[in-house]
Write a protein that holds these residues in place. Structure first.
Motif, mmCIF file in Angstrom:
data_model
loop_
_atom_site.group_PDB
_atom_site.id
_atom_site.type_symbol
_atom_site.label_atom_id
_atom_site.label_comp_id
_atom_site.label_asym_id
_atom_site.label_seq_id
_atom_site.Cartn_x
_atom_site.Cartn_y
_atom_site.Cartn_z
ATOM 1 N N ARG A 519 -106.006 15.086 90.874
ATOM 2 C CA ARG A 519 -106.785 14.811 89.658
ATOM 3 C C ARG A 519 -108.276 14.929 89.941
ATOM 4 O O ARG A 519 -109.041 15.371 89.101
ATOM 5 C CB ARG A 519 -106.433 13.454 89.072
ATOM 6 C CG ARG A 519 -107.125 12.330 89.738
ATOM 7 C CD ARG A 519 -107.004 11.039 88.965
ATOM 8 N NE ARG A 519 -107.493 9.982 89.827
ATOM 9 C CZ ARG A 519 -108.774 9.659 89.910
ATOM 10 N NH1 ARG A 519 -109.668 10.240 89.162
ATOM 11 N NH2 ARG A 519 -109.152 8.730 90.750
ATOM 12 N N ARG A 520 -108.702 14.525 91.139
ATOM 13 C CA ARG A 520 -110.122 14.667 91.489
ATOM 14 C C ARG A 520 -110.496 16.133 91.550
ATOM 15 O O ARG A 520 -111.545 16.538 91.075
ATOM 16 C CB ARG A 520 -110.411 14.013 92.836
ATOM 17 C CG ARG A 520 -110.450 12.523 92.746
ATOM 18 C CD ARG A 520 -111.346 11.893 93.807
ATOM 19 N NE ARG A 520 -111.371 10.457 93.592
ATOM 20 C CZ ARG A 520 -110.571 9.608 94.229
ATOM 21 N NH1 ARG A 520 -109.745 10.045 95.146
ATOM 22 N NH2 ARG A 520 -110.613 8.318 93.958
ATOM 23 N N HIS A 523 -110.892 17.360 88.127
ATOM 24 C CA HIS A 523 -111.800 16.535 87.314
ATOM 25 C C HIS A 523 -111.089 15.919 86.118
ATOM 26 O O HIS A 523 -111.598 15.938 84.994
ATOM 27 C CB HIS A 523 -112.997 17.351 86.832
ATOM 28 C CG HIS A 523 -113.657 18.136 87.926
ATOM 29 N ND1 HIS A 523 -114.302 17.532 88.974
ATOM 30 C CD2 HIS A 523 -113.736 19.466 88.154
ATOM 31 C CE1 HIS A 523 -114.756 18.457 89.796
ATOM 32 N NE2 HIS A 523 -114.422 19.646 89.331
ATOM 33 N N THR A 525 -108.314 12.503 84.760
ATOM 34 C CA THR A 525 -108.093 11.095 85.058
ATOM 35 C C THR A 525 -106.598 10.792 85.116
ATOM 36 O O THR A 525 -105.776 11.568 84.653
ATOM 37 C CB THR A 525 -108.728 10.204 83.981
ATOM 38 O OG1 THR A 525 -108.738 10.919 82.753
ATOM 39 C CG2 THR A 525 -110.122 9.825 84.325
ATOM 40 N N CYS A 526 -106.295 9.633 85.683
ATOM 41 C CA CYS A 526 -104.912 9.175 85.752
ATOM 42 C C CYS A 526 -104.769 7.887 84.957
ATOM 43 O O CYS A 526 -105.708 7.114 84.845
ATOM 44 C CB CYS A 526 -104.516 8.882 87.197
ATOM 45 S SG CYS A 526 -104.081 10.328 88.148
#
Lengths: 665, 172
Positions: A519-520, A523, A525-526
Motif C-alpha cells: 500500500r505504501r 500510495h 491506505t488500508c
C-alpha cells in the motif's frame, strides 16, 4: 466581534444552502436557525435550506438563484466535500460561474452524525458556515488543466481477479502488463477443487481464462515478478518491476518437462507448495499441470547444482539444443509506463497454529480447509482420495467454522466465504468417503444466490450441524488416535464431545503479509483490518484515494469468486472510463510564486518531493513547474516571505477561515 | 463523622448565569488521512465532543505555523493538527515537514506561555475513525481542566510599538 450586514465592496453576492439531508442533518442540527444566521452574515444575499440540496430540484434551486439574484459565490452546508464537492462545483459551472467560486461546509460527517447535543451541533454549524462565507469571498476563478493519459494498464496479481480484469481490459484493446510474483498465474482459485454453490470444477472454469491471458496479444504476462517502485500520477505512472530469476529461459522452454524426469533426483523430495506441502516435487518443477506459463522453474534452495555446483546437470543434457536452462540467470529490473493500475493482490490464509487449542501442527489429523481442498482435488497429492496421513479413510470428520474469524483473539471480522466452503467440503468429503460429517458453526451465514439452497441440500444429505464454537480438540484416550472435538451446543444447551478421525479447520482470510509495504508503494491506505481501503464503501468500492489506482478481489476484503469477478470487471470498467476520455483533468490546487515578493532564498526548493521548484538564475527567483506540482502546499508553508501561494488554499483564504471560525459574537 | 451541614450552608452559591467553560479547538486535518478518518467517524456515527472545528488542507505540510498562531490569537483554546502516519504521506514527506515545524513551534508557544496540552499533533490514518473520537475527547477534556487560554501578559499579541517596528524594519 459582532458582524453587521453590509454591501460588499467587490460586489460579492453569496448564496448559502443548508441541506437537511432528510433527517441526517436536520435531526441534530437546527437547519432553520443556521439559515437565518447565514442570512445575517456580510456578503450573503440569499440563504435557504432544502431537504436534499444534491437532488435535481436542489441543484436547480441554486442555478435559478444564480441567474435571478445574480449570486456569484455559493456555499453549501451539507455532507463531506469528499462526497459532493464535485457535484456542486458542476452545478455552479452549469449556471455560468467559475466552479471554484464555491465552498462546501461539512455539517453531516463532522457535525450532525458525531454529536447528540442539538444546541452545540447547531452552534458548530454556524461557526463552520461563517468561516466558509468569509473564505468564499476570497476565492478566485481557476481553470482545470488537462494532461494526456497513457492507455496502458498495470495489473498486480494473477489470481482470478487479476486475470478477469486483464482479459476485460485487453479485450477492450488496451495493453495490459500483468505482474504475478509466483511462477504461475491462477492464485488461490487454481488450488480449489470445486466452487460453491454450483460445484463446478474450479480448474475447468479457470484454466481456459489462464490460457487466454497467455495467448492474448494485448497482454504482457510477467510471472516471478514484483513491483518495486511506483512514481508519477494518474495517467502517467512509471512503474519499476523486478524479475526474479527462474533459471529457465521462458522463450526457449517448450514445456515438454523432460528435464523434470531427467533430474538427478529420481524421487520427488521437496514439499510442494501448491499442494499445501502434502505432496512432493523435484527441484525442477512446474507448479501444477495447467500452470501458465507452461514453463518449468528451478528452486535454488533444493537444486544440487546451486547447493554444490557439482551436479551432473542431466536436466541441461536432456534439454539439449533448446538450451532453456540457465543457472546463471540474474534478477533484472525494468521500468514501464502506464496510465492506470489495478491491484488484485489477493489474500493470505489464516495460520491455524495461532489457535493452539485446535491442535493444528500438533495432531497430524487436524487439517486446514485448503489442505483438504488439495486432498479432494483429482490432481492433488492423493489423486483425489480423502485419506489421512497414515493412509486410513476417515469415518467421522469434524469441520470447524470461524477459525481466525469472528474471534476477539485473532480477527474480529467475518471472512464471508468460510461457511460456504465448509458446506462445500462437507458435501465433497461425504461424497468421497461416506464419512459422518459434523459442522461446528457459530452462525450459518449463507447470503448469496443459491447459497441457502446449498445449505439445505447439504443438511438433507445428512451432515450434522452443531451450533457452538469449538473450545478444545485433543486425542481421545484409548480410541486409536481419534480426536475429541468439544463444543457447547448452544441449541441443546449441553457440552458435546464428539470423537472424529479428521478435523478440518475452516481458516479465515487475512490481508497479505506484505499488504502494508504494497500500500505504501502504491500510495493507498488500508482499513483497520489491513485490507486495502476503497474510496467509498458503497459509491466507489473499487476506487482508492489515489486517482488511477483501483482494487479488485480479496485485497480489498474477503469475498467469494462471483464477487471477485464482479469487482474485477468494475475495476476494469473504471480504468477504461478514465482511459477512453483521453485526458485527465487536474485539480488546479497547484502552487505558484509571486515574483515581486520572492527573495530567492531557495528554502522551498529542497522541500518539494516532486522536484517541481527550480531556481531561475536570471531572475534570482524560485519557479514552480505547474505540471509537476501535485498541490501539497509544503513549499507554501515554508516560504518566509509569503511569496509562494497555493490555489484553493491561499494563505489569506485559510486565515479568513480561521478568523471566521472563531469570530463568534 | 464530621458535621457537614454547616459547611454546606457556607458554600458559595453556584453561579447559574455563568455558562460552563467550553473550549474552542481549531483543527487542521490533511485531506487524505485525518479528514477522511473524521468522515469515517461520522459515517460510523461515533460521538465526540462538539468543540472542534476542522479546516481541511491538502497536506499537513501545508500548515503554516502562522495558522496556529492566528488561531490562538483569535481566541482558540486549543489547536489540533492531524496528518498521515510517518511513511504514509500522500505527498511522500509533507508530514515530516509538518513535524519539524511543530517541534519548533512548540518552543515558541512555550515562550508565549501557551500550555503544552493546547497544541497537539496526531497521526491519524483514514481507517482510524475511532482515533479521531479518542483524540478529540481527550484534548477537550484536558482543555476543560486548563480553562480559557491566557497568554503571558508581556507577550500577549498586541500591535508593535514604534520602536519595535523600527527594529523590525532594520532586521529586514
Amino acid at each position: 466581534m459582532a458582524e453587521s450586514k453590509d454591501i460588499d465592496r467587490n460586489g460579492v453576492q453569496i448564496g448559502v444552502y443548508v441541506c437537511h439531508c432528510g433527517t441526517n442533518i436536520a435531526g441534530t442540527v437546527d437547519v432553520k436557525a443556521l439559515t437565518e444566521y447565514a442570512a445575517t452574515l456580510p456578503g450573503v444575499t440569499m440563504a435557504r435550506n432544502y431537504k436534499y440540496v444534491c437532488s435535481t430540484p436542489g441543484q436547480e434551486l441554486i442555478k435559478r438563484d444564480i441567474h435571478e439574484l445574480g449570486l456569484n459565490r455559493i456555499v453549501v452546508a451539507a455532507c463531506s466535500p469528499c462526497l459532493h464537492e464535485k457535484t456542486f462545483r458542476n452545478v455552479v459551472a452549469e449556471a455560468g460561474l467559475n466552479p471554484y467560486y464555491f465552498q462546501m461546509v461539512n455539517i453531516r460527517e463532522h457535525d450532525s452524525w458525531v454529536h447528540t447535543d442539538k444546541r452545540a451541533a447547531t452552534e458548530k454549524g454556524k461557526d463552520l458556515i461563517r468561516a466558509a462565507v468569509r473564505r468564499v469571498r476570497l476565492h478566485k476563478p481557476l481553470e482545470r488543466k488537462r494532461v494526456s493519459i497513457n492507455p496502458a494498464v498495470l495489473i498486480v496479481g494473477g489470481g482470478i481477479a487479476g486475470i478477469h480484469a486483464a482479459l476485460t481490459m485487453a479485450n477492450a484493446g488496451k495493453h495490459v502488463y500483468l505482474v504475478e510474483r509466483d511462477a504461475t498465474i491462477g492464485g488461490h482459485m487454481a488450488m480449489f477443487d470445486k466452487t460453491f454453490p454450483t460445484l463446478d470444477c474450479a480448474a475447468c472454469i479457470l484454466t481456459p481464462k489462464m490460457t487466454a491471458v497467455k495467448s492474448h496479444h494485448n497482454i504482457t504476462l510477467w510471472t516471478l515478478s514484483e513491483v518495486t517502485q511506483v512514481d508519477g500520477y494518474v495517467g502517467n505512472y512509471q512503474v519499476t518491476i523486478k524479475h526474479k530469476p527462474r533459471y529457465v529461459i521462458e522463450d526457449a522452454c517448450v514445456g515438454c518437462m523432460e528435464c523434470i524426469d531427467a533430474c538427478v533426483y529420481k524421487q520427488a523430495k521437496v514439499p510442494d507448495e501448491f499442494n499445501m506441502y502434502l505432496g512432493k516435487r523435484k527441484p525442477i518443477y512446474i507448479p501444477f499441470p495447467q500452470a501458465v506459463p507452461q514453463v518449468v522453474v528451478i528452486d535454488r534452495e533444493s537444486c544440487i547444482e546451486f547447493k554444490s555446483g557439482k551436479c551432473k546437470k542431466t536436466c541441461v543434457e536432456v534439454c539439449a539444443d533448446r538450451k532453456a536452462i540457465d543457472f546463471k540467470q540474474q534478477e533484472t529490473t525494468e521500468t514501464i509506463e502506464v496510465g492506470t493500475i489495478i491491484l488484485a493482490t489477493g489474500f493470505f490464509t489464516f495460520d491455524a497454529k495461532r489457535v493452539p487449542y485446535y491442535g493444528y501442527g500438533i495432531y497430524p489429523n487436524v487439517y486446514t480447509g485448503l489442505e483438504v481442498e488439495r486432498l479432494i482435488n483429482a490432481a492433488g497429492p492423493t489423486n483425489g482420495e480423502v485419506i489421512l496421513r497414515d493412509g486410513r479413510k476417515p469415518q467421522r470428520v469434524a469441520i470447524v467454522h470461524c477459525v481466525g474469524s469472528r474471534d476477539e483473539n485473532t480477527n474480529r471480522y467475518c471472512s464471508r466465504v468460510c461457511c460456504m466452503y465448509s458446506l462445500k467440503l462437507a458435501h465433497l468429503i461425504k461424497e468421497k468417503t461416506e464419512a459422518e460429517v459434523f459442522n461446528f458453526y457459530i452462525d450459518m451465514r449463507t447470503p448469496g444466490k443459491g447459497f441457502e439452497e446449498f445449505y439445505n441440500r447439504v443438511a438433507d444429505e445428512g451432515t450434522h450441524f452443531v451450533r457452538g464454537r469449538v473450545a478444545d480438540i485433543y486425542p481421545n484416550p484409548g480410541d486409536g488416535g481419534r480426536l475429541l472435538v468439544c463444543a457447547e451446543d448452544t441449541l441443546m444447551s449441553t457440552v458435546r464431545k464428539i470423537p472424529v478421525d479428521m478435523v478440518v479447520l475452516s481458516t479465515g482470510l487475512e490481508p497479505q503479509a506484505d499488504a502494508q509495504d504494497v500500500r505504501r508503494r502504491f500510495h493507498i491506505t488500508c482499513s483497520t483490518e489491513g485490507f486495502f481501503l476503497e474510496r467509498h464503501p458503497k459509491l466507489a468500492p473499487v476506487n482508492t484515494f489515489t486517482d488511477g489506482v483501483f482494487l479488485a478481489g480479496c485485497c480489498q476484503g474477503p469475498k467469494d469468486i462471483p464477487d471477485t469477478v464482479a469487482q474485477a470487471g468494475a475495476a476494469a470498467a473504471e480504468a477504461l472510463a478514465l482511459i477512453d476520455i483521453g485526458y485527465i483533468e487536474q485539480e488546479p490546487n497547484t502552487a505558484h510564486v509571486l515574483e515581486e515578493v520572492c527573495s530567492g532564498c531557495k528554502t522551498c526548493i529542497p522541500l518539494c518531493p516532486y522536484q517541481a521548484i527550480s531556481f531561475a538564475e536570471n531572475k534570482k527567483k524560485a519557479e514552480i513547474n505547474e505540471v509537476l506540482c501535485k498541490g501539497c502546499g509544503t513549499c507554501v508553508a515554508s516560504c518566509p516571505s509569503g511569496s509562494v501561494q497555493q490555489n484553493l488554499f491561499e494563505d489569506e483564504q485559510i486565515f479568513a477561515e480561521i478568523e471566521g471560525l472563531l469570530a463568534y459574537a | 463523622m464530621p458535621d457537614v451541614s454547616s459547611n454546606l450552608s457556607q458554600a458559595v452559591p453556584l453561579e447559574a448565569e455563568q455558562p460552563a467553560f467550553e473550549p474552542r479547538v481549531v483543527a487542521f486535518f490533511c485531506t487524505w488521512c485525518t479528514y477522511m478518518a473524521a468522515d469515517l467517524a461520522g459515517t460510523s456515527r461515533m460521538k465526540y465532543a462538539p468543540n472542534v472545528r476542522v479546516i481541511r488542507v491538502m497536506c499537513s505540510g501545508r500548515i503554516d505555523p502562522q495558522f496556529v498562531l492566528a488561531a490562538f490569537a483569535n481566541g482558540a483554546d486549543g489547536v489540533l493538527i492531524g496528518g498521515c502516519h510517518p511513511g504514509d504521506c500522500h505527498y511522500q514527506e509533507g508530514n515530516y515537514n509538518c513535524l519539524r515545524r511543530v517541534r519548533l513551534l512548540k518552543r515558541v508557544l512555550e515562550e508565549l506561555g501557551i500550555e503544552e496540552d493546547r497544541f497537539r499533533l496526531e497521526w491519524i490514518s483514514a481507517a482510524e475513525g475511532d482515533r479521531v473520537r479518542v483524540v478529540i475527547n481527550d484534548m477537550v477534556e484536558k482543555l476543560r481542566a486548563l480553562g480559557p487560554l491566557q497568554m503571558k501578559k508581556e507577550v500577549a499579541l498586541r500591535p508593535l510599538s514604534p520602536e519595535e517596528h523600527a527594529l523590525q524594519e532594520v532586521a529586514v
